[in-house]
Design an enzyme around this catalytic site. Structure first.
Site, PDB file in Angstrom:
ATOM      1  CG  ASN A  23      -2.396  -1.101   0.977  1.00  0.00           C
ATOM      2  OD1 ASN A  23      -2.268  -1.460   0.003  1.00  0.00           O
ATOM      3  ND2 ASN A  23      -2.706  -1.415   2.132  1.00  0.00           N
ATOM      4  CB  CYS A 117     -10.881  -6.604  -2.377  1.00  0.00           C
ATOM      5  SG  CYS A 117      -9.190  -7.335  -1.972  1.00  0.00           S
ATOM      6  N   PRO A 123     -16.738   3.707  -3.116  1.00  0.00           N
ATOM      7  CG  PRO A 123     -18.166   5.383  -2.528  1.00  0.00           C
ATOM      8  CD  PRO A 123     -17.619   4.070  -1.990  1.00  0.00           C
ATOM      9  CG  ASP A 308      -6.155  -3.831   5.103  1.00  0.00           C
ATOM     10  OD1 ASP A 308      -7.253  -3.831   4.766  1.00  0.00           O
ATOM     11  OD2 ASP A 308      -5.296  -3.075   4.465  1.00  0.00           O
ATOM     12  CG  LEU A 330     -12.391   2.073   8.793  1.00  0.00           C
ATOM     13  CD1 LEU A 330     -10.761   1.804   8.753  1.00  0.00           C
ATOM     14  CD2 LEU A 330     -12.615   3.369   9.222  1.00  0.00           C
TER      15      LEU A 330
END
Length: 421
Positions: A23, A117, A123, A308, A330
């Site tokens: 990331n 994923c 969005p 995560d 989240l």
């Protein structure tokens, strides 16, 4: 199609080296579109998502030279396309990260709506609204975001209604070459965002507030940047996943190449469960617990508990003595791993965005299916204590984000093999 076969493993031991952060690698790769010089990036994770974004950059005209699977050089002086095509973008949501750099540099781009994923809606509206605030005219046609900024992007005040990591990164990169000052309020402050800001700051962009949730970026007015060689920070989520593998088997394992200050939310929770740690500058040793206590988790933005990691901790909760609760704040739809953990024997009940896990559950190996990147790693963690053999299918999700997972686990003593169905 490949699958992983895992047999219940004894206590783990040994050490594992943590790879570069996926990331962080992805926005850094996208940021090379802002450069006028050759950019060398080291400590890249050898994972599918990095290769996908590199392929997209090559399609746009970036000259990429791979030195080894974890190191490359980019030269973005001859961009021939500003259209990020569906065939590449559909494979990975983070492809949206080329929107800001392309629009900022060229004033026009077309980016296919992204894939990746299947976790809730996620969005791109926040990205689009921010670019419009900076003067872009944006339409969505035929599955593409078509963006134009005649005269270039201009600095603006951007208030994110909701903290967004990729949205923050996109606007930061767009603001880098914009005219004037951009003020981002409610910016993400994850370590990966901080590294992107630090790199841009060292490359000619004045940025104030790095590490906080308000950033002020003074754009170069279209002047391209000069990048020094970059070393990607270690992957805190990969580190957390191996800590969960050690924890569920109540083992002592050592992680090398870690940033301990990035792992506080994870290590604090493991200490609450009963584990100890020995820490040095770039290594971390997990110490076994006398017993595994139940826990509560609420996922939130950094420096809070990372979304995560909730799936891996859910697997761990099945072996804790008592009832644990996880609240996912989240993302919607991020409990898709629950039904697969239940196939192994986990006692989990869902109500809205709350999961209640009762332990200790005796787990039994079965055929299970990965639904997304982190859910698949939770199945790996759970399979380590499942009696018999577990077969994990659709592991292309794992390959998107974990470098040489089975090899690293084998090095710790896990009975794991990759097979073809």
């Amino acid at each position: 199609m490949d699958y992983l076969q895992i047999t219940k493993s004894p206590t783990l031991q040994g050490s594992v080296s943590i790879s570069g952060a996926k990331n962080s690698a992805l926005p850094i790769l996208a940021a090379t579109l802002l450069s006028q010089n050759e950019v060398t990036i080291n400590n890249l994770p050898d994972v599918a998502d990095v290769k996908t974004l590199a392929k997209l950059l090559e399609h746009l005209g970036v000259n990429i030279t791979w030195h080894k699977p974890t190191s490359l050089t980019c030269l973005a002086e001859n961009i021939v396309h500003t259209r990020a095509i569906y065939d590449i973008v559909r494979k990975m949501r983070a492809s949206i990260l080329v929107l800001g750099p392309l629009l900022s540099r060229f004033g026009y781009c077309e980016v296919s709506l992204p894939g990746g994923c299947a976790i809730g809606a996620r969005p791109v509206d926040l990205h689009i609204k921010a670019m419009e605030k900076m003067g872009a005219d944006i339409q969505i046609k035929g599955g593409y975001i078509i963006a134009q900024a005649k005269g270039g992007l201009k600095g603006a005040d951007i208030l994110f209604d909701k903290i967004t990591v990729t949205g923050s990164e996109n606007v930061i990169m767009a603001a880098a070459l914009a005219q004037g000052k951009t003020h981002i309020i409610n910016a993400a402050k994850e370590p990966e965002v901080v590294q992107l800001c630090e790199i841009l700051s060292q490359s000619g962009v004045k940025i104030e507030g790095i590490g906080g949730n308000e950033l002020i970026i003074y754009g170069t007015g279209g002047e391209l940047l000069n990048f020094a060689p970059i070393c990607v920070i270690p992957d805190r989520i990969e580190a957390g996943t191996y800590l969960c593998a050690g924890a569920i088997t109540n083992s002592s394992i050592t992680l090398e190449n870690v940033e301990n200050n990035h792992l506080s939310a994870i290590t604090d929770k493991l200490e609450e469960i009963g584990f100890g740690f020995n820490k040095s500058e770039h290594s971390l040793t997990l110490l076994p617990a006398q017993s595994l206590k139940p826990f509560e988790i609420i996922t939130t933005e950094y420096p809070g508990f990372p979304t995560d990691m909730q799936a891996q901790f859910m697997a761990l909760a099945t072996q804790c003595e008592g009832t644990s609760v996880i609240e996912e704040r989240l993302f919607e739809n991020r409990f898709m791993h629950v039904s697969e953990l239940q196939r192994l024997g986990a006692d989990i009940s869902l109500k809205g965005n709350h999961a209640t896990i009762k332990g200790i559950s005796p787990l039994l190996g079965a055929d299970v299916m990965a639904t997304d990147l982190r859910a698949s790693s939770a199945l790996v963690v759970a399979s380590l204590v499942s009696e018999g053999t577990t077969n994990i299918h659709r592991i292309y999700h794992l390959d998107r984000g974990y470098e040489r997972l089975e090899h690293k686990l084998q090095h710790l003593g896990v009975n794991i093999v990759r097979l073809k169905s």
